[in-house]
Design an enzyme around this catalytic site. Structure first.
Site, PDB file in Angstrom:
ATOM      1  N   GLU A 184      -1.658  -5.430   8.541  1.00  0.00           N
ATOM      2  CA  GLU A 184      -1.423  -5.351   9.501  1.00  0.00           C
ATOM      3  C   GLU A 184      -2.185  -5.438  10.798  1.00  0.00           C
ATOM      4  OE1 GLU A 184       0.148  -0.992   8.715  1.00  0.00           O
ATOM      5  OE2 GLU A 184       1.110  -1.427   6.652  1.00  0.00           O
ATOM      6  N   ASP A 237      -1.221  -5.808  -0.640  1.00  0.00           N
ATOM      7  CA  ASP A 237      -1.099  -5.182   0.990  1.00  0.00           C
ATOM      8  C   ASP A 237      -3.153  -4.491   0.961  1.00  0.00           C
ATOM      9  OD1 ASP A 237       0.331  -4.963   3.262  1.00  0.00           O
ATOM     10  OD2 ASP A 237       0.609  -2.972   2.221  1.00  0.00           O
ATOM     11  N   ASP A 247       0.813  -1.313  -0.019  1.00  0.00           N
ATOM     12  CA  ASP A 247      -0.145   0.404  -0.011  1.00  0.00           C
ATOM     13  C   ASP A 247       0.861   1.123   0.163  1.00  0.00           C
ATOM     14  OD1 ASP A 247       0.929  -0.510   2.576  1.00  0.00           O
ATOM     15  OD2 ASP A 247      -0.730  -0.183   3.713  1.00  0.00           O
ATOM     16  N   SER A 248       2.353   1.286   0.328  1.00  0.00           N
ATOM     17  CA  SER A 248       3.289   2.133   0.039  1.00  0.00           C
ATOM     18  C   SER A 248       2.797   2.823  -1.538  1.00  0.00           C
ATOM     19  CB  SER A 248       4.754   1.726  -0.112  1.00  0.00           C
ATOM     20  OG  SER A 248       4.825   0.165  -0.769  1.00  0.00           O
ATOM     21  N   LYS A 276      -1.635  -9.049   3.238  1.00  0.00           N
ATOM     22  CA  LYS A 276      -0.664  -9.455   4.111  1.00  0.00           C
ATOM     23  C   LYS A 276      -1.819  -8.103   4.807  1.00  0.00           C
ATOM     24  CE  LYS A 276       2.736  -6.056   3.586  1.00  0.00           C
ATOM     25  NZ  LYS A 276       2.376  -5.261   4.854  1.00  0.00           N
ATOM     26  N   GLU A 300       8.969  -4.419  10.336  1.00  0.00           N
ATOM     27  CA  GLU A 300       9.003  -3.122   9.893  1.00  0.00           C
ATOM     28  C   GLU A 300       9.694  -1.579  11.725  1.00  0.00           C
ATOM     29  OE1 GLU A 300       6.745  -1.112   7.794  1.00  0.00           O
ATOM     30  OE2 GLU A 300       7.706   0.949   7.272  1.00  0.00           O
TER      31      GLU A 300
HETATM   32  O1  KIV Z   1       3.551  -0.644   1.923  1.00  0.00           O
HETATM   33  C1  KIV Z   1       4.945  -1.932   1.709  1.00  0.00           C
HETATM   34  O2  KIV Z   1       5.693  -1.465   1.093  1.00  0.00           O
HETATM   35  C2  KIV Z   1       4.909  -2.322   2.927  1.00  0.00           C
HETATM   36  C3  KIV Z   1       6.597  -2.731   2.930  1.00  0.00           C
HETATM   37  C4  KIV Z   1       7.567  -1.427   3.642  1.00  0.00           C
HETATM   38  C5  KIV Z   1       6.104  -4.169   3.779  1.00  0.00           C
HETATM   39  O3  KIV Z   1       4.605  -2.676   3.449  1.00  0.00           O
END
Ligand code: KIV
Length: 271
Positions: free
Chosen positions: A122, A90, A51-52, A120, A189
């Site tokens: 969190e 994510d 989600d980055s 994934k 992280e």
């Molecule tokens: O969203 C992302 O890129 C991440 C990584 C930093 C692990 O969660």
């Protein structure tokens, strides 16, 4: 660049075997077809549609604005470029926090619509029940503890987590809860290397670190950071392997110059 479909896919089982053998897992993020194809052909083990993308692709300050539809759109492009790597997606902010049922519905959408291999999410104990429901239904889940960017408004900053005894204990317990719930791997992280090492030793599943030291079972970075494309963000855990923003700047200046000076196109480039 190989486009053969014969390459053996990286699976959750393969990642577990890599941990047992002490073979490090190399992971990166991808948000588009071209990049995914290059990273996969280079031999990356795991690609995260993180989600980055809200930051590095959409230009937002946090990861919160990215939507389910946008994650699915980008993942569809990524999976088309991948033959071997495991693709993990994510789950965006508010796609699983509301209720287990909502998380179920959204994880199911990702798996049905994108050809990705896993999702994934969190959090630790807080999301353990959701992880259990998803894995029971056959959806592989990767956990993420330590600094969890979707909680930035609660944390108030992107500082390292787990420095105090209490916070370290909390993160350790979260990691155990994620494994117990059935996750196949865990992102750690921005936590002290000593804590990451302790978690890595305590878990059967592989840990993938970002700012979590050398002893994690694997490492992940945000690809535009590593390539020197996203220069706004330079925490010390990022190693820059290239300066592509500078390269692009040079190339584009040359192109503009050639067009203005009537040096492009040449006869050979014309019909
Ligand atoms: O969203 C992302 O890129 C991440 C990584 C930093 C692990 O969660």
């Amino acid at each position: 660049m190989s486009t053969e479909k014969t390459i053996k896919k990286v699976t959750t089982k393969a990642l577990e075997v890599m941990k047992k053998r002490g073979e490090k897992i190399a992971a990166l993020t991808a948000y588009d077809f071209i990049t995914a194809r290059i990273l996969d052909a280079a031999g990356i083990d795991l690609l995260l549609v993180g989600d980055s993308l809200a930051n590095v692709f959409q230009g937002n300050e946090t990861t919160l604005p990215v939507t389910m539809d946008e994650m699915i759109y980008h993942t569809k492009a990524v999976t088309k470029g991948v033959n071997r790597a495991m693709v993990v997606v994510d789950m965006p902010f508010m796609s699983y926090q509301l209720s287990i049922k909502e998380g179920f519905r959204n994880a199911g959408r990702i798996m049905k619509e994108t050809s990705a291999g896993a999702v994934k999410l969190e959090g630790g104990k807080r999301v353990a029940e959701t992880i259990k429901e998803l894995t029971d239904a056959g959806i592989p889940v990767m956990g993420h503890v330590g600094l969890t960017p979707q909680s930035i408004n609660q944390f108030g900053s992107y500082r390292e987590r787990g420095k105090s005894k209490e916070e370290a204990k909390e993160i350790f317990e979260d990691a155990l809860a994620v494994e117990k719930a059935g996750a196949f791997a865990l992102v750690l992280e921005k936590i002290p290397a000593v804590l990451a090492n302790k978690i890595t030793k305590a878990l059967r599943i592989p840990t993938i670190g970002i700012g979590a030291g050398i002893n994690c079972d694997g490492q992940i970075l945000v690809t535009p950071d590593l390539l020197g494309l996203y220069v706004e963000f330079q925490p010390r855990f990022v190693r820059k392997y290239a300066s592509l923003a500078d390269e692009m700047d040079k190339s584009i200046h040359n192109y503009i110059n050639d067009v203005k000076k009537k040096n492009f196109p040449s006869k050979a480039e014309s019909y």
